[in-house]
Scaffold this active site. Structure first.
Site, PDB file in Angstrom:
ATOM      1  N   HIS A  12       0.571  -1.613   0.190  1.00 27.80           N
ATOM      2  CA  HIS A  12      -0.349  -0.086  -0.363  1.00 27.80           C
ATOM      3  C   HIS A  12       0.305   1.105   0.015  1.00 27.80           C
ATOM      4  O   HIS A  12      -0.138   2.523   0.249  1.00 27.80           O
ATOM      5  CB  HIS A  12      -1.338  -0.151   1.047  1.00 27.80           C
ATOM      6  CG  HIS A  12       0.284   0.603   2.536  1.00 27.80           C
ATOM      7  ND1 HIS A  12       0.030  -0.762   3.391  1.00 27.80           N
ATOM      8  CD2 HIS A  12       0.307   1.191   3.405  1.00 27.80           C
ATOM      9  CE1 HIS A  12       0.897  -0.430   4.666  1.00 27.80           C
ATOM     10  NE2 HIS A  12       0.777   0.955   4.236  1.00 27.80           N
TER      11      HIS A  12
HETATM   12  C1  UD1 Z   1      -2.348   6.177   5.533  1.00 27.18           C
HETATM   13  C2  UD1 Z   1      -0.956   6.024   6.093  1.00 27.18           C
HETATM   14  C3  UD1 Z   1       0.110   5.202   6.140  1.00 27.18           C
HETATM   15  C4  UD1 Z   1      -0.339   3.553   6.820  1.00 27.18           C
HETATM   16  C5  UD1 Z   1      -1.652   3.590   6.605  1.00 27.18           C
HETATM   17  C6  UD1 Z   1      -2.408   1.704   6.893  1.00 27.18           C
HETATM   18  C7  UD1 Z   1      -0.613   8.194   6.036  1.00 27.18           C
HETATM   19  C8  UD1 Z   1       0.029   9.361   5.548  1.00 27.18           C
HETATM   20  N1  UD1 Z   1      -0.399   6.986   5.620  1.00 27.18           N
HETATM   21  O1  UD1 Z   1      -2.497   5.316   4.251  1.00 27.18           O
HETATM   22  O2  UD1 Z   1       1.572   5.818   7.049  1.00 27.18           O
HETATM   23  O3  UD1 Z   1       0.244   2.776   6.396  1.00 27.18           O
HETATM   24  O4  UD1 Z   1      -2.601   4.546   5.793  1.00 27.18           O
HETATM   25  O5  UD1 Z   1      -2.935   1.520   6.181  1.00 27.18           O
HETATM   26  O6  UD1 Z   1      -1.663   8.758   6.923  1.00 27.18           O
HETATM   27  N2  UD1 Z   1      -9.593   4.552   1.456  1.00 27.18           N
HETATM   28  C9  UD1 Z   1     -10.588   3.980   0.863  1.00 27.18           C
HETATM   29  N3  UD1 Z   1     -11.352   3.324   2.876  1.00 27.18           N
HETATM   30  C10 UD1 Z   1     -10.585   3.554   3.348  1.00 27.18           C
HETATM   31  C11 UD1 Z   1      -9.429   3.754   3.807  1.00 27.18           C
HETATM   32  C12 UD1 Z   1      -8.895   4.652   2.560  1.00 27.18           C
HETATM   33  O7  UD1 Z   1     -10.608   3.936   0.529  1.00 27.18           O
HETATM   34  O8  UD1 Z   1     -11.050   2.992   4.454  1.00 27.18           O
HETATM   35  C13 UD1 Z   1      -9.159   5.462   0.423  1.00 27.18           C
HETATM   36  C14 UD1 Z   1      -8.750   6.660   0.953  1.00 27.18           C
HETATM   37  O9  UD1 Z   1      -9.739   7.435   0.423  1.00 27.18           O
HETATM   38  C15 UD1 Z   1      -7.749   7.463   0.010  1.00 27.18           C
HETATM   39  C16 UD1 Z   1      -6.875   6.265  -0.384  1.00 27.18           C
HETATM   40  O10 UD1 Z   1      -7.929   4.834   0.205  1.00 27.18           O
HETATM   41  O11 UD1 Z   1      -8.213   7.571  -1.731  1.00 27.18           O
HETATM   42  C17 UD1 Z   1      -5.515   6.377   0.406  1.00 27.18           C
HETATM   43  O12 UD1 Z   1      -6.136   6.534   2.387  1.00 27.18           O
HETATM   44  P1  UD1 Z   1      -5.173   7.323   3.506  1.00 27.18           P
HETATM   45  O13 UD1 Z   1      -5.574   7.387   4.684  1.00 27.18           O
HETATM   46  O14 UD1 Z   1      -5.205   8.968   2.201  1.00 27.18           O
HETATM   47  O15 UD1 Z   1      -3.722   6.794   3.089  1.00 27.18           O
HETATM   48  P2  UD1 Z   1      -3.181   5.578   2.841  1.00 27.18           P
HETATM   49  O16 UD1 Z   1      -2.632   4.640   1.724  1.00 27.18           O
HETATM   50  O17 UD1 Z   1      -4.584   4.633   3.513  1.00 27.18           O
HETATM   51  N1  UDP Z   2      -3.663  -6.163   8.455  1.00 26.36           N
HETATM   52  C1  UDP Z   2      -4.746  -6.915   8.400  1.00 26.36           C
HETATM   53  N2  UDP Z   2      -5.315  -7.135   7.717  1.00 26.36           N
HETATM   54  C2  UDP Z   2      -5.328  -6.904   6.641  1.00 26.36           C
HETATM   55  C3  UDP Z   2      -3.770  -6.214   6.117  1.00 26.36           C
HETATM   56  C4  UDP Z   2      -2.975  -6.153   7.083  1.00 26.36           C
HETATM   57  O1  UDP Z   2      -5.743  -7.378  10.053  1.00 26.36           O
HETATM   58  O2  UDP Z   2      -5.913  -7.312   5.482  1.00 26.36           O
HETATM   59  C5  UDP Z   2      -3.072  -6.053   9.692  1.00 26.36           C
HETATM   60  C6  UDP Z   2      -1.838  -6.153   9.631  1.00 26.36           C
HETATM   61  O3  UDP Z   2      -1.453  -7.463  10.128  1.00 26.36           O
HETATM   62  C7  UDP Z   2      -0.440  -5.250  10.601  1.00 26.36           C
HETATM   63  C8  UDP Z   2      -1.774  -4.123  10.602  1.00 26.36           C
HETATM   64  O4  UDP Z   2      -2.892  -4.267  10.415  1.00 26.36           O
HETATM   65  O5  UDP Z   2      -0.934  -5.431  12.445  1.00 26.36           O
HETATM   66  C9  UDP Z   2      -0.741  -3.333   9.346  1.00 26.36           C
HETATM   67  O6  UDP Z   2      -1.336  -1.935   8.697  1.00 26.36           O
HETATM   68  P1  UDP Z   2      -1.506  -2.002   7.942  1.00 26.36           P
HETATM   69  O7  UDP Z   2      -0.142  -2.506   6.654  1.00 26.36           O
HETATM   70  O8  UDP Z   2      -2.797  -0.992   6.959  1.00 26.36           O
HETATM   71  O9  UDP Z   2      -0.070  -0.415   8.008  1.00 26.36           O
HETATM   72  P2  UDP Z   2       1.492  -0.129   8.397  1.00 26.36           P
HETATM   73  O10 UDP Z   2       1.487  -1.049   9.164  1.00 26.36           O
HETATM   74  O11 UDP Z   2       2.407  -0.008   6.965  1.00 26.36           O
HETATM   75  O12 UDP Z   2       1.336   1.183   8.439  1.00 26.36           O
END
Ligand code: UD1
Ligand code: UDP
Length: 366
Positions: A207
Protein backbone atom coordinates in the site's frame (compact mmCIF):
# COMPACT_ATOMS: atom_id res chain seq x y z
CA UNK A 1 -10.25 12.04 38.10
CA UNK A 2 -7.79 12.38 35.21
CA UNK A 3 -8.79 12.15 31.58
CA UNK A 4 -6.82 10.73 28.64
CA UNK A 5 -7.88 11.00 25.02
CA UNK A 6 -6.31 8.67 22.45
CA UNK A 7 -6.44 9.71 18.82
CA UNK A 8 -6.65 7.01 16.16
CA UNK A 9 -7.59 7.02 12.50
CA UNK A 10 -5.96 4.31 10.41
CA UNK A 11 -5.90 0.50 10.53
CA UNK A 12 -2.58 0.10 12.39
CA UNK A 13 -3.65 2.70 14.99
CA UNK A 14 -6.62 0.58 16.09
CA UNK A 15 -4.34 -2.42 16.62
CA UNK A 16 -1.90 -0.29 18.66
CA UNK A 17 -4.47 1.39 20.89
CA UNK A 18 -6.44 -1.77 21.83
CA UNK A 19 -3.99 -2.96 24.53
CA UNK A 20 -3.55 0.59 25.85
CA UNK A 21 -7.30 0.97 26.31
CA UNK A 22 -7.33 -2.35 28.13
CA UNK A 23 -4.38 -1.39 30.35
CA UNK A 24 -6.14 1.78 31.54
CA UNK A 25 -9.27 -0.19 32.53
CA UNK A 26 -7.30 -1.32 35.58
CA UNK A 27 -7.11 2.32 36.70
CA UNK A 28 -10.69 3.28 35.86
CA UNK A 29 -11.32 4.75 39.31
CA UNK A 30 -8.47 7.20 38.77
CA UNK A 31 -8.49 7.86 35.05
CA UNK A 32 -10.99 7.97 32.23
CA UNK A 33 -9.64 6.79 28.86
CA UNK A 34 -11.56 7.99 25.80
CA UNK A 35 -10.95 7.25 22.11
CA UNK A 36 -11.35 9.68 19.24
CA UNK A 37 -11.49 8.07 15.75
CA UNK A 38 -10.74 10.62 13.04
CA UNK A 39 -12.33 8.54 10.26
CA UNK A 40 -9.16 8.61 8.14
CA UNK A 41 -9.92 4.94 7.43
CA UNK A 42 -13.63 4.35 7.18
CA UNK A 43 -14.48 1.14 5.26
CA UNK A 44 -15.82 -1.50 7.64
CA UNK A 45 -12.90 -3.76 6.66
CA UNK A 46 -10.36 -1.04 7.48
CA UNK A 47 -11.99 0.11 10.71
CA UNK A 48 -15.06 -1.51 12.28
CA UNK A 49 -13.70 -5.05 11.93
CA UNK A 50 -10.78 -4.18 14.25
CA UNK A 51 -13.03 -2.75 16.96
CA UNK A 52 -15.01 -5.99 16.78
CA UNK A 53 -12.09 -8.44 16.51
CA UNK A 54 -10.15 -6.73 19.31
CA UNK A 55 -13.25 -6.20 21.49
CA UNK A 56 -12.66 -2.48 21.76
CA UNK A 57 -15.43 -0.11 22.86
CA UNK A 58 -16.97 2.08 20.19
CA UNK A 59 -14.95 5.30 19.86
CA UNK A 60 -16.26 8.13 22.05
CA UNK A 61 -15.82 10.57 19.16
CA UNK A 62 -15.92 9.97 15.42
CA UNK A 63 -14.78 12.84 13.19
CA UNK A 64 -15.70 11.30 9.80
CA UNK A 65 -12.79 12.90 7.93
CA UNK A 66 -12.13 10.35 5.13
CA UNK A 67 -9.54 10.78 2.38
CA UNK A 68 -8.02 13.77 0.63
CA UNK A 69 -4.63 15.32 -0.04
CA UNK A 70 -2.25 15.40 2.89
CA UNK A 71 -3.01 19.04 3.64
CA UNK A 72 -6.78 18.58 3.31
CA UNK A 73 -6.88 15.47 5.44
CA UNK A 74 -4.56 16.79 8.15
CA UNK A 75 -6.25 20.19 8.26
CA UNK A 76 -9.77 18.73 8.47
CA UNK A 77 -8.72 16.46 11.33
CA UNK A 78 -7.14 19.44 13.11
CA UNK A 79 -10.27 21.60 12.79
CA UNK A 80 -12.58 18.90 14.14
CA UNK A 81 -10.19 17.73 16.80
CA UNK A 82 -9.72 21.19 18.22
CA UNK A 83 -13.45 21.26 19.03
CA UNK A 84 -13.26 17.90 20.79
CA UNK A 85 -10.18 18.86 22.81
CA UNK A 86 -11.68 22.23 23.80
CA UNK A 87 -14.78 20.47 25.05
CA UNK A 88 -13.01 17.56 26.77
CA UNK A 89 -9.90 19.26 28.18
CA UNK A 90 -7.97 15.99 28.65
CA UNK A 91 -4.92 15.83 30.90
CA UNK A 92 -3.05 13.85 28.24
CA UNK A 93 -3.42 12.98 24.58
CA UNK A 94 -2.02 9.67 23.27
CA UNK A 95 -1.09 9.37 19.60
CA UNK A 96 0.16 6.05 18.21
CA UNK A 97 2.16 5.47 15.04
CA UNK A 98 2.95 7.77 12.14
CA UNK A 99 -0.17 8.43 10.07
CA UNK A 100 -1.74 11.80 9.29
CA UNK A 101 -4.14 11.39 12.24
CA UNK A 102 -1.08 11.04 14.51
CA UNK A 103 0.45 14.26 13.19
CA UNK A 104 -2.82 16.21 13.32
CA UNK A 105 -3.51 15.05 16.89
CA UNK A 106 -0.02 16.01 18.05
CA UNK A 107 -0.14 19.45 16.42
CA UNK A 108 -3.53 20.40 17.84
CA UNK A 109 -2.75 19.14 21.35
CA UNK A 110 0.63 20.86 21.45
CA UNK A 111 -0.84 24.24 20.46
CA UNK A 112 -3.45 23.78 23.19
CA UNK A 113 -0.65 22.99 25.68
CA UNK A 114 -2.04 19.51 26.36
CA UNK A 115 0.70 16.97 27.19
CA UNK A 116 1.25 14.34 24.49
CA UNK A 117 2.39 10.72 24.62
CA UNK A 118 3.71 9.31 21.34
CA UNK A 119 3.53 5.54 21.17
CA UNK A 120 6.14 4.19 18.73
CA UNK A 121 8.43 7.18 19.03
CA UNK A 122 11.88 7.50 17.50
CA UNK A 123 11.45 5.24 14.46
CA UNK A 124 13.22 6.73 11.45
CA UNK A 125 13.56 5.60 7.83
CA UNK A 126 15.73 8.67 7.11
CA UNK A 127 13.66 9.08 3.95
CA UNK A 128 11.63 12.27 3.86
CA UNK A 129 9.91 11.23 0.62
CA UNK A 130 7.82 9.00 2.91
CA UNK A 131 4.94 11.03 4.36
CA UNK A 132 5.20 8.99 7.55
CA UNK A 133 8.77 10.18 8.20
CA UNK A 134 7.60 13.80 8.42
CA UNK A 135 4.76 12.72 10.70
CA UNK A 136 7.16 10.86 13.00
CA UNK A 137 9.68 13.68 13.29
CA UNK A 138 7.10 16.40 13.98
CA UNK A 139 5.14 14.25 16.43
CA UNK A 140 8.26 13.39 18.41
CA UNK A 141 9.37 17.02 18.62
CA UNK A 142 6.12 18.12 20.30
CA UNK A 143 5.62 15.05 22.53
CA UNK A 144 6.21 14.89 26.27
CA UNK A 145 6.39 11.09 26.60
CA UNK A 146 8.31 9.22 23.91
CA UNK A 147 7.43 5.53 24.17
CA UNK A 148 9.98 3.58 22.17
CA UNK A 149 9.50 0.09 20.70
CA UNK A 150 13.09 -0.82 19.72
CA UNK A 151 16.55 0.48 20.68
CA UNK A 152 17.07 2.31 17.38
CA UNK A 153 14.27 4.64 18.52
CA UNK A 154 16.16 5.69 21.65
CA UNK A 155 19.32 6.20 19.64
CA UNK A 156 17.53 8.34 17.02
CA UNK A 157 15.78 10.50 19.61
CA UNK A 158 19.02 11.11 21.50
CA UNK A 159 20.87 12.05 18.35
CA UNK A 160 18.11 14.56 17.57
CA UNK A 161 18.75 16.15 20.95
CA UNK A 162 15.63 14.91 22.69
CA UNK A 163 15.67 15.08 26.48
CA UNK A 164 16.49 11.67 28.02
CA UNK A 165 13.83 12.18 30.71
CA UNK A 166 11.12 11.93 28.07
CA UNK A 167 12.34 8.69 26.47
CA UNK A 168 10.93 5.38 27.72
CA UNK A 169 11.95 2.09 26.10
CA UNK A 170 8.79 0.05 26.71
CA UNK A 171 8.55 -2.46 23.85
CA UNK A 172 5.94 -2.92 21.14
CA UNK A 173 2.19 -2.51 21.67
CA UNK A 174 1.42 -4.27 18.36
CA UNK A 175 2.95 -7.38 19.83
CA UNK A 176 0.73 -7.00 22.93
CA UNK A 177 -2.26 -7.34 20.62
CA UNK A 178 -0.74 -10.32 18.85
CA UNK A 179 0.05 -12.10 22.13
CA UNK A 180 -3.40 -11.42 23.53
CA UNK A 181 -5.08 -12.96 20.47
CA UNK A 182 -2.58 -15.71 19.73
CA UNK A 183 -4.86 -18.62 20.61
CA UNK A 184 -7.63 -17.28 18.36
CA UNK A 185 -5.10 -16.69 15.58
CA UNK A 186 -3.79 -20.26 15.82
CA UNK A 187 -7.27 -21.74 15.95
CA UNK A 188 -8.78 -19.71 13.10
CA UNK A 189 -10.19 -21.79 10.26
CA UNK A 190 -9.21 -19.24 7.61
CA UNK A 191 -6.54 -21.36 5.85
CA UNK A 192 -8.97 -24.29 5.61
CA UNK A 193 -11.77 -22.07 4.38
CA UNK A 194 -9.51 -20.64 1.68
CA UNK A 195 -8.27 -24.07 0.68
CA UNK A 196 -4.65 -23.27 1.61
CA UNK A 197 -2.08 -25.80 2.74
CA UNK A 198 -0.45 -24.48 5.93
CA UNK A 199 3.22 -23.58 5.39
CA UNK A 200 2.83 -23.77 1.59
CA UNK A 201 1.54 -20.39 0.42
CA UNK A 202 2.71 -16.79 0.17
CA UNK A 203 0.90 -13.83 1.75
CA UNK A 204 1.40 -10.37 0.19
CA UNK A 205 0.28 -6.81 1.02
CA UNK A 206 1.19 -3.52 -0.64
CA UNK A 207 0.00 0.00 0.00
CA UNK A 208 2.97 2.40 -0.02
CA UNK A 209 2.49 5.18 -2.58
CA UNK A 210 6.04 4.47 -3.83
CA UNK A 211 4.98 0.93 -4.84
CA UNK A 212 1.36 1.28 -5.90
CA UNK A 213 0.62 4.82 -7.12
CA UNK A 214 2.60 4.56 -10.37
CA UNK A 215 1.05 2.36 -13.09
CA UNK A 216 4.29 0.85 -14.45
CA UNK A 217 5.64 0.03 -11.00
CA UNK A 218 2.39 -1.56 -9.88
CA UNK A 219 2.10 -3.58 -13.08
CA UNK A 220 5.68 -4.85 -12.73
CA UNK A 221 5.01 -5.74 -9.10
CA UNK A 222 1.89 -7.70 -10.05
CA UNK A 223 3.92 -9.56 -12.68
CA UNK A 224 6.51 -10.52 -10.09
CA UNK A 225 3.77 -11.76 -7.77
CA UNK A 226 2.36 -13.71 -10.75
CA UNK A 227 5.72 -15.33 -11.36
CA UNK A 228 5.94 -16.41 -7.70
CA UNK A 229 2.36 -17.68 -7.86
CA UNK A 230 3.58 -20.33 -10.30
CA UNK A 231 5.48 -21.84 -7.36
CA UNK A 232 2.97 -21.31 -4.54
CA UNK A 233 -0.55 -19.96 -4.17
CA UNK A 234 -0.21 -16.27 -3.37
CA UNK A 235 -2.89 -14.53 -1.30
CA UNK A 236 -3.06 -10.75 -1.62
CA UNK A 237 -5.59 -8.87 0.57
CA UNK A 238 -5.82 -5.54 -1.22
CA UNK A 239 -5.64 -2.20 0.61
CA UNK A 240 -8.12 0.45 -0.67
CA UNK A 241 -5.32 2.64 -2.07
CA UNK A 242 -3.96 -0.32 -4.04
CA UNK A 243 -7.45 -1.42 -5.13
CA UNK A 244 -8.05 2.03 -6.56
CA UNK A 245 -4.84 1.88 -8.62
CA UNK A 246 -5.41 -1.73 -9.75
CA UNK A 247 -8.89 -0.81 -10.99
CA UNK A 248 -8.11 2.54 -12.62
CA UNK A 249 -5.21 0.94 -14.51
CA UNK A 250 -7.25 -2.10 -15.59
CA UNK A 251 -4.76 -4.45 -13.92
CA UNK A 252 -7.61 -6.54 -12.52
CA UNK A 253 -8.16 -7.84 -16.06
CA UNK A 254 -4.58 -9.06 -16.37
CA UNK A 255 -4.38 -10.96 -13.09
CA UNK A 256 -1.85 -13.78 -13.22
CA UNK A 257 -3.08 -17.29 -12.34
CA UNK A 258 -2.45 -18.31 -8.75
CA UNK A 259 -2.73 -14.79 -7.34
CA UNK A 260 -5.77 -14.70 -5.05
CA UNK A 261 -6.94 -11.12 -4.47
CA UNK A 262 -9.23 -10.55 -1.48
CA UNK A 263 -10.71 -7.57 0.31
CA UNK A 264 -8.73 -6.36 3.33
CA UNK A 265 -9.09 -8.97 6.06
CA UNK A 266 -9.98 -8.70 9.73
CA UNK A 267 -7.23 -8.95 12.33
CA UNK A 268 -7.68 -12.59 13.40
CA UNK A 269 -8.04 -13.90 9.84
CA UNK A 270 -5.09 -11.91 8.55
CA UNK A 271 -2.79 -12.79 11.43
CA UNK A 272 -3.72 -16.43 11.04
CA UNK A 273 -2.79 -16.29 7.35
CA UNK A 274 0.51 -14.71 8.42
CA UNK A 275 1.13 -17.30 11.14
CA UNK A 276 0.85 -20.22 8.70
CA UNK A 277 2.46 -18.60 5.65
CA UNK A 278 5.72 -19.89 4.21
CA UNK A 279 6.64 -16.36 3.21
CA UNK A 280 5.20 -12.84 3.51
CA UNK A 281 6.00 -10.15 0.94
CA UNK A 282 5.04 -6.64 1.99
CA UNK A 283 5.75 -2.93 2.29
CA UNK A 284 3.83 -2.58 5.56
CA UNK A 285 5.48 -1.29 8.72
CA UNK A 286 3.53 -3.38 11.21
CA UNK A 287 3.79 -6.60 9.23
CA UNK A 288 7.60 -6.48 9.37
CA UNK A 289 7.26 -6.58 13.17
CA UNK A 290 4.55 -9.22 13.37
CA UNK A 291 6.45 -11.64 11.08
CA UNK A 292 9.55 -11.16 13.23
CA UNK A 293 7.56 -12.04 16.33
CA UNK A 294 6.03 -15.09 14.62
CA UNK A 295 9.36 -16.19 13.11
CA UNK A 296 7.86 -16.08 9.60
CA UNK A 297 10.14 -15.13 6.68
CA UNK A 298 9.32 -11.63 5.40
CA UNK A 299 10.52 -9.82 2.30
CA UNK A 300 10.13 -6.05 2.55
CA UNK A 301 9.90 -4.36 -0.84
CA UNK A 302 11.28 -1.00 0.22
CA UNK A 303 14.61 0.80 0.09
CA UNK A 304 14.68 1.37 3.83
CA UNK A 305 12.96 0.46 7.04
CA UNK A 306 12.26 2.52 10.17
CA UNK A 307 12.19 -0.81 12.06
CA UNK A 308 15.81 -2.06 11.71
CA UNK A 309 15.49 -4.55 14.57
CA UNK A 310 13.32 -6.72 12.30
CA UNK A 311 16.33 -7.03 9.98
CA UNK A 312 19.10 -7.19 12.55
CA UNK A 313 17.38 -9.55 14.97
CA UNK A 314 14.25 -10.79 13.19
CA UNK A 315 13.28 -12.61 10.01
CA UNK A 316 12.92 -9.56 7.77
CA UNK A 317 14.78 -9.39 4.42
CA UNK A 318 14.95 -5.77 3.29
CA UNK A 319 15.61 -6.23 -0.41
CA UNK A 320 14.86 -2.83 -1.97
CA UNK A 321 12.57 -2.30 -4.94
CA UNK A 322 14.52 -4.19 -7.60
CA UNK A 323 11.91 -6.82 -8.51
CA UNK A 324 14.44 -9.31 -9.87
CA UNK A 325 16.05 -9.30 -6.44
CA UNK A 326 12.63 -9.70 -4.79
CA UNK A 327 11.89 -12.72 -6.97
CA UNK A 328 15.31 -14.29 -6.39
CA UNK A 329 15.13 -13.82 -2.61
CA UNK A 330 11.61 -15.26 -2.56
CA UNK A 331 12.65 -18.30 -4.59
CA UNK A 332 15.66 -18.86 -2.32
CA UNK A 333 13.38 -18.78 0.72
CA UNK A 334 10.90 -21.17 -0.90
CA UNK A 335 13.90 -23.39 -1.67
CA UNK A 336 14.84 -23.51 2.01
CA UNK A 337 17.36 -20.66 2.43
CA UNK A 338 15.70 -19.03 5.42
CA UNK A 339 16.95 -16.55 7.97
CA UNK A 340 16.73 -17.47 11.66
CA UNK A 341 15.28 -14.80 13.93
CA UNK A 342 14.74 -13.94 17.56
CA UNK A 343 12.07 -11.90 19.30
CA UNK A 344 13.36 -8.39 20.08
CA UNK A 345 13.76 -7.16 23.64
CA UNK A 346 10.53 -6.30 25.50
CA UNK A 347 8.27 -7.53 22.71
CA UNK A 348 6.64 -9.55 25.44
CA UNK A 349 2.96 -8.60 25.51
CA UNK A 350 3.38 -6.22 28.48
CA UNK A 351 4.16 -2.94 26.75
CA UNK A 352 0.78 -1.27 27.29
CA UNK A 353 0.96 -2.18 30.98
CA UNK A 354 4.33 -0.41 31.19
CA UNK A 355 2.99 2.63 29.40
CA UNK A 356 -0.02 2.87 31.73
CA UNK A 357 2.20 2.49 34.81
CA UNK A 358 4.53 5.27 33.65
CA UNK A 359 1.62 7.62 32.95
CA UNK A 360 -0.15 6.81 36.23
CA UNK A 361 3.02 7.38 38.20
CA UNK A 362 3.49 10.71 36.55
CA UNK A 363 -0.16 11.66 37.25
CA UNK A 364 0.37 10.76 40.91
CA UNK A 365 3.03 13.49 41.15
CA UNK A 366 0.65 16.25 39.88
C1 UD1 B 1 -2.35 5.47 5.62
C2 UD1 B 1 -1.10 6.05 6.23
C3 UD1 B 1 0.03 5.05 6.14
C4 UD1 B 1 -0.36 3.72 6.74
C5 UD1 B 1 -1.65 3.24 6.13
C6 UD1 B 1 -2.12 2.02 6.86
C7 UD1 B 1 -0.82 8.49 6.07
C8 UD1 B 1 -0.09 9.57 5.36
N1 UD1 B 1 -0.68 7.25 5.54
O1 UD1 B 1 -2.10 5.28 4.24
O2 UD1 B 1 1.15 5.54 6.84
O3 UD1 B 1 0.66 2.80 6.50
O4 UD1 B 1 -2.66 4.25 6.26
O5 UD1 B 1 -3.02 1.27 6.14
O6 UD1 B 1 -1.48 8.73 7.04
N2 UD1 B 1 -9.50 4.64 1.54
C9 UD1 B 1 -10.71 4.01 1.36
N3 UD1 B 1 -11.24 3.38 2.45
C10 UD1 B 1 -10.64 3.34 3.65
C11 UD1 B 1 -9.40 3.96 3.79
C12 UD1 B 1 -8.83 4.62 2.73
O7 UD1 B 1 -11.30 4.04 0.29
O8 UD1 B 1 -11.19 2.78 4.60
C13 UD1 B 1 -8.90 5.39 0.42
C14 UD1 B 1 -8.86 6.88 0.74
O9 UD1 B 1 -10.04 7.51 0.44
C15 UD1 B 1 -7.71 7.35 -0.10
C16 UD1 B 1 -6.77 6.14 -0.11
O10 UD1 B 1 -7.56 5.01 0.25
O11 UD1 B 1 -8.11 7.60 -1.42
C17 UD1 B 1 -5.60 6.31 0.84
O12 UD1 B 1 -6.05 6.51 2.18
P1 UD1 B 1 -5.18 7.39 3.23
O13 UD1 B 1 -5.72 7.21 4.60
O14 UD1 B 1 -5.04 8.77 2.73
O15 UD1 B 1 -3.73 6.75 3.15
P2 UD1 B 1 -3.27 5.24 3.19
O16 UD1 B 1 -2.64 4.89 1.89
O17 UD1 B 1 -4.40 4.40 3.66
N1 UDP C 1 -3.69 -6.16 8.55
C1 UDP C 1 -4.95 -6.75 8.68
N2 UDP C 1 -5.64 -7.09 7.55
C2 UDP C 1 -5.12 -6.92 6.29
C3 UDP C 1 -3.84 -6.32 6.18
C4 UDP C 1 -3.15 -5.94 7.33
O1 UDP C 1 -5.43 -6.95 9.80
O2 UDP C 1 -5.80 -7.26 5.32
C5 UDP C 1 -2.97 -5.75 9.78
C6 UDP C 1 -1.52 -6.17 9.88
O3 UDP C 1 -1.37 -7.48 10.37
C7 UDP C 1 -0.97 -5.14 10.84
C8 UDP C 1 -1.69 -3.89 10.41
O4 UDP C 1 -2.88 -4.33 9.74
O5 UDP C 1 -1.36 -5.46 12.17
C9 UDP C 1 -0.79 -3.11 9.51
O6 UDP C 1 -1.49 -2.17 8.80
P1 UDP C 1 -0.93 -1.55 7.46
O7 UDP C 1 -0.02 -2.50 6.77
O8 UDP C 1 -2.12 -1.07 6.74
O9 UDP C 1 -0.15 -0.26 8.00
P2 UDP C 1 1.37 0.05 8.38
O10 UDP C 1 1.77 -0.84 9.49
O11 UDP C 1 2.19 -0.13 7.15
O12 UDP C 1 1.32 1.48 8.76
Amino acid sequence: MKKILSIVGARPNFIKIAPIDKAFRKYRKEVEHKICHTGQHFDDRMSKVFFEDLKMPRPDFYLGIGGGSHAEQTARIMLELEKVLSEECPDLVIVPGDVNSTLAGALVASKMRIPIAHVEAGLRSFDKTMPEEINRIVTDVVSDYLFVSEHSGTHNLRSEGMDDDKIYFVGNVMIDTLEAHYDLIEASAVTKEMGLEQGKYILATFHRPSNVDNREDLEALMETLGSLAKERTLVFPVHPRTRKHILTNGLDKKLPKGVVLTDPLGYIEFLSLMRYAELVITDSGGIQEETTYLGVQCITVRKNTERPVTMDVGTNHLVGTDLEKVEKTAKDILGGTTKPGRIPELWDGKTAKRIAEIIMESFSKD
